[in-house]
Design a protein around this motif. Structure first.
Motif, PDB file in Angstrom:
ATOM      1  N   PRO A   1      26.821  44.750  38.270  1.00 21.65           N
ATOM      2  CA  PRO A   1      28.256  44.484  38.114  1.00 21.65           C
ATOM      3  C   PRO A   1      28.489  43.369  37.095  1.00 21.65           C
ATOM      4  O   PRO A   1      27.752  42.381  37.044  1.00 21.65           O
TER       5      PRO A   1
ATOM      6  N   LEU B   1      23.232  39.535  41.653  1.00 23.88           N
ATOM      7  CA  LEU B   1      23.760  40.869  41.409  1.00 23.88           C
ATOM      8  C   LEU B   1      22.779  41.700  40.578  1.00 23.88           C
ATOM      9  O   LEU B   1      22.537  42.877  40.866  1.00 23.88           O
TER      10      LEU B   1
ATOM     11  N   GLY C   1      31.962  47.868  43.829  1.00 22.78           N
ATOM     12  CA  GLY C   1      32.614  47.419  42.618  1.00 22.78           C
ATOM     13  C   GLY C   1      31.893  47.695  41.321  1.00 22.78           C
ATOM     14  O   GLY C   1      30.680  47.952  41.292  1.00 22.78           O
TER      15      GLY C   1
ATOM     16  N   ARG D   1      29.982  43.060  48.727  1.00 21.62           N
ATOM     17  CA  ARG D   1      31.046  44.038  48.524  1.00 21.62           C
ATOM     18  C   ARG D   1      31.079  44.503  47.061  1.00 21.62           C
ATOM     19  O   ARG D   1      31.331  45.683  46.775  1.00 21.62           O
ATOM     20  N   ALA D   2      30.819  43.593  46.118  1.00 16.64           N
ATOM     21  CA  ALA D   2      30.795  43.969  44.708  1.00 16.64           C
ATOM     22  C   ALA D   2      29.687  44.971  44.421  1.00 16.64           C
ATOM     23  O   ALA D   2      29.872  45.933  43.663  1.00 16.64           O
TER      24      ALA D   2
ATOM     25  N   LEU E   1      37.004  45.296  40.500  1.00 15.17           N
ATOM     26  CA  LEU E   1      36.375  43.978  40.544  1.00 15.17           C
ATOM     27  C   LEU E   1      36.614  43.384  41.926  1.00 15.17           C
ATOM     28  O   LEU E   1      37.752  43.331  42.387  1.00 15.17           O
ATOM     29  N   VAL E   2      35.570  42.935  42.563  1.00 16.93           N
ATOM     30  CA  VAL E   2      35.699  42.372  43.902  1.00 16.93           C
ATOM     31  C   VAL E   2      35.829  40.858  43.788  1.00 16.93           C
ATOM     32  O   VAL E   2      34.929  40.183  43.274  1.00 16.93           O
TER      33      VAL E   2
ATOM     34  N   TRP F   1      32.308  41.600  39.670  1.00 17.39           N
ATOM     35  CA  TRP F   1      32.564  40.493  40.594  1.00 17.39           C
ATOM     36  C   TRP F   1      33.560  39.553  39.932  1.00 17.39           C
ATOM     37  O   TRP F   1      33.438  39.266  38.733  1.00 17.39           O
ATOM     38  N   TYR F   2      34.539  39.068  40.709  1.00 17.06           N
ATOM     39  CA  TYR F   2      35.604  38.228  40.152  1.00 17.06           C
ATOM     40  C   TYR F   2      35.675  36.917  40.945  1.00 17.06           C
ATOM     41  O   TYR F   2      36.509  36.764  41.825  1.00 17.06           O
TER      42      TYR F   2
END
Length: 297
Positions: A209, A197, A177, A172-173, A162-163, A180-181
């Motif tokens: 994600p 996303l 990843g 980046r996610a 999790l990014v 996503w966080y």
């Protein structure tokens, strides 16, 4: 609302940290929560134990609950060492690791980076470079590091990555990843991020994600002054007090369940609470009741 998971950030620990970590993790598991998490930094605004060691103690004390980095500041470490620790924790926990990864918040400053010998200004590119090779290293596959192949054995299944971060972390996610966080944000930001996303993932022909939303929780019958103080403490994360108030998880279990329902409607599949009430164990009990209300709704 049976699909949304609820996790909790483990509390700060004192002199008897080994027993405290075990007791906290067991309490969360016995109350039916889905995951326990801990943050990471070398030099933080509050004293902090090493994240990998904390999660190892939590995993050893439990059987079912997932153990999550929320988040691992990957670029502070040589990536091979980080991969070795993650793979080892996967083995010791029986595959219960969730690997949140971030670049480290500005609120902590640059002293930890200085202590680690890593330029603060390079944390983003170094995180990307580490995420490029981390999966192969964790899985025990031959991986090129500085023009030489390295194999870390025994390998382990790569945990969900999790990014962590706001809108800037979406790229980046998508690239690295499984999820996503975002932390300390509201439903509008989460809904916008989840939409972006999903749209970009469809273009790339990959699964979208998932979204794990981090919230600050001040549950129960808490004076308004205390809630406002917690909102002011979030100012270092780039938001106004009014914005911070909208992100907090407050009230009793019914009110908390309504807020989590709204977060799930925005796209969150898991909500992780950083509890700031006076009694962390009681806060977990209120979270557990919130989870029960959601699963029976």
């Amino acid at each position: 609302m049976a699909g949304v998971r609820i996790g909790v950030v483990l509390p700060p620990f004192g002199a008897d940290a080994g027993r405290e970590v075990a007791a906290a993790a067991r309490h969360a598991e016995r109350r039916g929560l889905d995951s326990v998490w801990t943050g990471d930094h070398l030099v933080a605004v509050r004293p902090k134990l090493d994240a990998t060691m904390v999660l190892t103690a939590a995993a050893a004390a439990t059987e079912r609950i997932r153990v999550g980095f929320g988040v691992l500041v990957l670029a502070l470490r040589p990536v091979a060492w980080a991969a070795k620790q993650v793979a080892t924790l996967q083995h010791l926990s029986g595959g219960r690791v969730v690997l949140g990864v971030g670049v480290g918040g500005d609120v902590h400053g640059d002293i930890g980076w200085h202590a680690a010998g890593v330029p603060f200004a390079e944390r983003g590119p170094r995180t990307d470079a580490a995420l490029e090779v981390l999966p192969g290293l964790v899985r025990g596959e031959p991986t090129v590091l500085d023009d030489r192949k390295v194999t870390l054995e025994p390998g382990a299944p790569l945990p969900p990555v999790l990014v962590g971060g706001g809108r800037a972390a979406l790229r980046r996610a998508l690239r690295f990843g499984h999820g996503w966080y975002p932390a300390f944000t509201d439903e509008a930001v989460i809904a916008d991020g989840a939409r972006r996303l999903a749209e970009r993932a469809a273009e790339l022909d990959r699964p979208a994600p998932e979204v794990t939303a981090g919230v600050v929780a001040v549950l129960g019958d808490v004076p308004r002054e205390r809630i406002e103080a917690e909102a002011r403490s979030l100012a270092g994360y780039g938001m106004s007090e009014d914005e911070a108030l909208r992100t907090l998880l407050t009230g009793g279990p019914a009110a908390a369940a309504d807020r989590i329902t709204a977060l799930a409607a925005a796209g969150a599949t898991e909500v992780v609470a950083l509890c700031r009430g006076d009694d962390w164990f009681h806060q977990v009990e209120l979270l557990a009741e919130t989870r029960r209300l959601l699963t029976t709704a």
